[in-house]
Design a protein around this motif. Structure first.
Motif, mmCIF file in Angstrom:
data_model
loop_
_atom_site.group_PDB
_atom_site.id
_atom_site.type_symbol
_atom_site.label_atom_id
_atom_site.label_comp_id
_atom_site.label_asym_id
_atom_site.label_seq_id
_atom_site.Cartn_x
_atom_site.Cartn_y
_atom_site.Cartn_z
ATOM 1 N N MET A 1 0.906 -1.360 -0.144
ATOM 2 C CA MET A 1 0.118 -0.004 -0.006
ATOM 3 C C MET A 1 1.009 1.268 0.117
ATOM 4 O O MET A 1 0.578 2.229 -0.732
ATOM 5 C CB MET A 1 -0.950 0.054 1.313
ATOM 6 N N ASN A 2 1.927 1.088 0.800
ATOM 7 C CA ASN A 2 2.892 2.308 0.783
ATOM 8 C C ASN A 2 3.566 2.783 -0.849
ATOM 9 O O ASN A 2 3.407 3.957 -0.993
ATOM 10 C CB ASN A 2 4.033 2.115 1.833
ATOM 11 N N LYS A 3 3.731 1.661 -1.378
ATOM 12 C CA LYS A 3 4.270 1.940 -2.831
ATOM 13 C C LYS A 3 3.300 2.402 -3.695
ATOM 14 O O LYS A 3 3.617 3.602 -4.460
ATOM 15 C CB LYS A 3 4.690 0.669 -3.409
ATOM 16 N N ILE A 4 2.066 2.130 -3.482
ATOM 17 C CA ILE A 4 0.773 2.750 -4.391
ATOM 18 C C ILE A 4 0.574 4.061 -3.918
ATOM 19 O O ILE A 4 0.510 5.100 -4.888
ATOM 20 C CB ILE A 4 -0.612 1.723 -4.000
ATOM 21 N N VAL A 5 0.568 4.404 -2.675
ATOM 22 C CA VAL A 5 0.477 5.874 -2.012
ATOM 23 C C VAL A 5 1.566 6.540 -2.792
ATOM 24 O O VAL A 5 1.481 7.759 -3.285
ATOM 25 C CB VAL A 5 0.535 5.902 -0.577
ATOM 26 N N ARG A 6 2.913 6.169 -2.646
ATOM 27 C CA ARG A 6 4.135 6.891 -3.087
ATOM 28 C C ARG A 6 3.980 6.934 -4.530
ATOM 29 O O ARG A 6 4.328 8.169 -5.195
ATOM 30 C CB ARG A 6 5.210 6.182 -2.855
ATOM 31 N N LEU A 7 3.497 5.919 -5.098
ATOM 32 C CA LEU A 7 3.383 6.341 -6.764
ATOM 33 C C LEU A 7 2.217 7.437 -7.208
ATOM 34 O O LEU A 7 2.405 8.069 -8.075
ATOM 35 C CB LEU A 7 2.764 4.971 -7.549
ATOM 36 N N TRP A 8 1.177 7.357 -6.213
ATOM 37 C CA TRP A 8 0.137 8.352 -6.304
ATOM 38 C C TRP A 8 0.833 9.733 -6.384
ATOM 39 O O TRP A 8 0.442 10.592 -6.958
ATOM 40 C CB TRP A 8 -1.068 8.378 -5.356
ATOM 41 N N GLY A 9 1.752 9.873 -5.583
ATOM 42 C CA GLY A 9 2.304 11.417 -5.513
ATOM 43 C C GLY A 9 3.027 11.972 -6.717
ATOM 44 O O GLY A 9 2.836 13.075 -7.114
ATOM 45 N N TYR A 10 3.423 10.891 -7.459
ATOM 46 C CA TYR A 10 3.587 11.619 -9.037
ATOM 47 C C TYR A 10 2.552 11.715 -9.911
ATOM 48 O O TYR A 10 2.663 12.459 -10.776
ATOM 49 C CB TYR A 10 4.529 10.372 -9.593
ATOM 50 N N PHE A 11 1.368 11.200 -9.566
ATOM 51 C CA PHE A 11 0.145 11.566 -10.365
ATOM 52 C C PHE A 11 -0.635 12.643 -10.017
ATOM 53 O O PHE A 11 -1.568 13.213 -10.880
ATOM 54 C CB PHE A 11 -0.746 10.182 -10.526
ATOM 55 N N LYS A 12 -0.686 12.903 -8.704
ATOM 56 C CA LYS A 12 -1.723 13.899 -8.154
ATOM 57 C C LYS A 12 -1.738 15.555 -8.647
ATOM 58 O O LYS A 12 -2.520 15.898 -8.723
ATOM 59 C CB LYS A 12 -1.487 14.072 -6.620
ATOM 60 N N GLU A 13 -0.349 15.626 -9.281
ATOM 61 C CA GLU A 13 -0.528 16.884 -10.143
ATOM 62 C C GLU A 13 -1.419 17.047 -11.138
ATOM 63 O O GLU A 13 -1.879 17.973 -11.736
ATOM 64 C CB GLU A 13 0.911 17.527 -10.326
ATOM 65 N N TYR A 14 -1.745 15.809 -11.689
ATOM 66 C CA TYR A 14 -2.483 15.600 -13.010
ATOM 67 C C TYR A 14 -4.015 15.196 -12.387
ATOM 68 O O TYR A 14 -4.602 14.564 -13.190
ATOM 69 C CB TYR A 14 -1.908 14.624 -13.870
ATOM 70 N N LYS A 15 -4.288 15.453 -10.981
ATOM 71 C CA LYS A 15 -5.748 15.070 -10.533
ATOM 72 C C LYS A 15 -6.893 15.489 -11.570
ATOM 73 O O LYS A 15 -8.018 14.783 -11.567
ATOM 74 C CB LYS A 15 -5.897 15.354 -9.026
ATOM 75 N N ALA A 16 -6.635 16.624 -12.039
ATOM 76 C CA ALA A 16 -7.888 17.183 -12.863
ATOM 77 C C ALA A 16 -8.179 16.145 -14.136
ATOM 78 O O ALA A 16 -9.252 15.796 -14.419
ATOM 79 C CB ALA A 16 -7.665 18.537 -13.293
ATOM 80 N N ALA A 17 -7.055 15.864 -14.654
ATOM 81 C CA ALA A 17 -7.118 15.039 -15.767
ATOM 82 C C ALA A 17 -7.786 13.530 -15.321
ATOM 83 O O ALA A 17 -8.425 12.898 -15.798
ATOM 84 C CB ALA A 17 -6.079 14.626 -16.725
ATOM 85 N N ILE A 18 -7.246 13.228 -14.023
ATOM 86 C CA ILE A 18 -7.539 11.798 -13.603
ATOM 87 C C ILE A 18 -9.118 11.815 -13.179
ATOM 88 O O ILE A 18 -9.888 10.966 -13.400
ATOM 89 C CB ILE A 18 -6.733 11.640 -12.391
ATOM 90 N N PHE A 19 -9.743 13.098 -12.675
ATOM 91 C CA PHE A 19 -10.918 13.127 -12.329
ATOM 92 C C PHE A 19 -11.854 12.979 -13.526
ATOM 93 O O PHE A 19 -12.832 12.249 -13.659
ATOM 94 C CB PHE A 19 -11.198 14.724 -11.493
ATOM 95 N N TRP A 20 -11.504 13.684 -14.574
ATOM 96 C CA TRP A 20 -12.465 13.500 -15.839
ATOM 97 C C TRP A 20 -12.448 12.132 -16.294
ATOM 98 O O TRP A 20 -13.182 11.608 -16.967
ATOM 99 C CB TRP A 20 -11.851 14.894 -16.710
ATOM 100 N N SER A 21 -10.911 11.439 -16.525
ATOM 101 C CA SER A 21 -10.935 10.250 -16.612
ATOM 102 C C SER A 21 -11.901 9.222 -15.812
ATOM 103 O O SER A 21 -12.348 8.434 -16.516
ATOM 104 C CB SER A 21 -9.605 9.651 -16.655
ATOM 105 N N ILE A 22 -11.863 9.707 -14.853
ATOM 106 C CA ILE A 22 -12.930 8.689 -13.780
ATOM 107 C C ILE A 22 -14.308 9.049 -14.017
ATOM 108 O O ILE A 22 -15.162 8.121 -14.308
ATOM 109 C CB ILE A 22 -12.714 9.016 -12.434
ATOM 110 N N PHE A 23 -14.703 10.294 -14.608
ATOM 111 C CA PHE A 23 -16.114 10.715 -14.801
ATOM 112 C C PHE A 23 -16.190 10.199 -16.268
ATOM 113 O O PHE A 23 -17.513 9.476 -16.311
ATOM 114 C CB PHE A 23 -15.943 12.167 -14.899
#
Length: 573
Positions: A1-23
């Motif tokens: 789980m720690n590795k997943i959280v750490r990986l998310w750190g690299y993606f979070k600045e693109y959270k708007a794109a991720i939000f629209w992708s989830i939508f």
């Protein structure tokens, strides 16, 4: 789980794109539920009641549902693809920056293939992790949407089916652990294969000269077979999920057909309701399969991330500490003060009590048998390694108090093992400089006796010289390296047996170039041939990591038994 959280750190600045992708994935999920639900009115209104007025309405709805699904899937995949590409570029940049900042000791203990594998193969596996994660979210939404359809059509049967469905999760979790295990092992093996390939390519002349091709082929086959075995195991557990899902799905669908068929026969349900229910259950099966596939991808990415973060974390531990003073070495002396050095804490000292001074503009030579510590001393001055005890000072200031950039900016090195980049001659001469001054390039090449052979090459100074300067002779490589040092024009020079690998004619030319390079510089010269350093201001005789004696050539002939022995061996006296 720690590795997943750490990986998310690299993606979070693109959270708007991720939000629209989830939508967008939510739109896909809604369309999946709608495609199952519309089976009921299609059967009941068109095929059972034969209501022509509903035909075009339902057909229009079907087209609309699949259009919505297609648009949603496009935006989900597009947004996640460009996001993952940006993240991987960022991660690969960071990993490269960490690797290049690590101290030399790290590279002594790590294989080239392993490092190449992590920055290419492992980072590539990580790239697919977030798209796979978003895919899992989409499929989860699809399962939820289809579950509503199932419960709406027949809540009793739907409840039973939904209670049974979590059985699908158990094999996904168990198989995921196996996939992660073997994926990580295969990643380690591909690093070994990469390392072997580099050794084969760079050492091809040695392999051929010893006619060792067959043994190298067997060694490669052995590593490749190990990789194949690990890939087969990973593939086995990856593909095992499919038949398990198929079997579980068949039991559920068979149960639904029996129960639903009885309901329709007894008139308690319509064919439309039954087939809508059956379609929803059947459509649930594919999301579970895709979740299983995405989980395999994520597990492989987690294994890869562990290897990548291992390098990044090494950086935090091993990065060479530095001071904040700016080094200005011109006109300053260099002093080695009671220096001791060992490569690892558990090792014995390779340098013991080294003390001598190089005055500004002096040429000091280090001589001695192989393994006496000459090159180690040269590597301590630019801080490729740090002293274990004692200090090295420039102008009375410990070199550890300087910034690394300013310290190394005052030093140029020319060794017998010349490294040249697969680029133009201009690039190699100007390497490390912020700008290219063509006039200075030509002056440096002339001073290094390189201009004439450069002009004889097809594109002159723009000629690409191949990997490791393969298109140049040994003497030409040395002269390009000397021209590079002349162009840099630092106050301190380190020459590590720069002519030892050359023939007599090439040595004379290179020695003349070195004389031009050393003019007015403070020079530390490691010599194999004593003829090249007879005129040095000072000669330090090394033996077993200690200084045996210090003096001029004439003085050492009188006071140093070891120097006398070396001199007699080389000159036959």
């Amino acid at each position: 789980m720690n590795k997943i959280v750490r990986l998310w750190g690299y993606f979070k600045e693109y959270k708007a794109a991720i939000f629209w992708s989830i939508f967008a994935s939510l739109l896909v999920s809604v369309s999946n539920g709608a495609s199952a639900y519309i089976v009921k009115p299609a059967l009941d209104e068109i095929f059972i009641k034969k209501d022509a007025s509903k035909l075009y309405i339902i057909v229009g709805l079907i087209v609309g549902i699949y259009l919505l699904k297609g648009v949603g899937r496009f935006f989900q995949n597009y947004l996640m693809s460009i996001t993952s590409q940006k993240v991987i570029k960022k991660l690969r940049d960071e990993l490269y920056e960490k690797i290049i900042d690590l101290p030399v000791t790290f590279f002594n203990e790590s294989s080239t293939g392993m490092l190449m594998s992590r920055i290419t193969y492992d980072v590539g596996l990580i790239q697919s992790s977030v798209p796979a994660f978003i895919s899992m979210i989409r499929e989860a939404f699809s399962i939820i949407g289809l579950a509503f359809v199932v419960l709406y059509q027949d809540w009793q049967l739907g409840l039973i089916a939904l209670i049974v469905l979590p059985i699908f999760v158990t094999p996904i979790v168990k198989l995921g652990k196996k996939i992660k295990k073997y994926s990580k092992k295969s990643q380690e093996t591909i690093g070994d294969i990469s390392s072997m390939l580099k050794e084969t390519i760079t050492g091809i002349k040695v392999i051929k000269s010893f006619t060792n091709e067959e043994k190298e082929k067997e060694r490669f086959k052995k590593n490749n077979l190990t990789f194949l075995s690990q890939q087969i195991k990973a593939t086995f557990y990856n593909e095992l999920g499919s038949p398990i899902m198929e079997l579980l799905g068949s039991f559920i669908i068979a149960s639904v057909v029996i129960y639903g068929g009885i309901q329709v026969i007894e008139g308690k349900s319509t064919p439309g309701t039954f087939f809508s229910f059956l379609a929803a259950i059947a459509l649930m099966y594919d999301p579970f399969k895709r979740i299983n596939s995405s989980n395999s991808t994520i597990q492989a990415a987690i294994g890869a991330s562990e290897r990548v973060f291992e390098i990044i974390d090494q950086y935090e531990v091993q990065k060479c500490p530095e001071g904040n003073l700016i080094c200005e070495a011109r006109g300053k002396d260099i002093s080695f003060e009671n220096v001791y050095f060992k490569y690892n804490q558990s090792d014995s000292y390779v340098l013991k009590g080294i003390s001598f001074v190089i005055n500004p503009g002096e040429t000091v030579a280090l001589v001695g048998p192989s393994g006496s510590g000459k090159t180690t001393i040269a590597n301590l001055l630019p801080r490729f390694y740090d002293v274990s005890e004692g200090a090295i000072k420039i102008g009375g200031i410990d070199i550890r108090d300087f910034t690394l950039r300013s310290l190394r900016g005052n030093i140029a090195m020319v060794s017998q093992d010349i490294f040249l980049f697969n680029d133009s001659i201009i690039y190699n001469i100007c390497y490390g400089s912020d700008e290219i001054d063509m006039e200075r390039v030509v002056e440096a090449a002339r001073a290094a006796y390189a201009h004439d052979f450069i002009m004889d090459m097809p594109d002159g100074y723009n000629t690409r010289i191949g990997e490791m300067g393969v298109r140049l002779s040994g003497g030409q490589k040395q002269r390009i390296a000397i021209a590079r040092a002349i162009y840099k024009n630092p106050p301190i020079l380190i020459l590590d047996e720069a002519t030892s690998a050359l023939d007599t004619e090439a040595e004379k030319t290179v020695q003349a170039a070195l004389d031009n390079l050393m003019m007015g510089k403070t020079s530390l010269v490691i010599a194999h041939r004593l003829s090249t350093i007879k005129n040095a201001d000072k000669i330090v005789v090394m033996n077993n990591g200690s200084i045996e004696s210090i003096g001029t050539h004439k003085e050492l002939l009188d006071i140093s038994p070891l120097y006398n022995k070396l001199y007699s061996v080389q000159f036959g006296m």
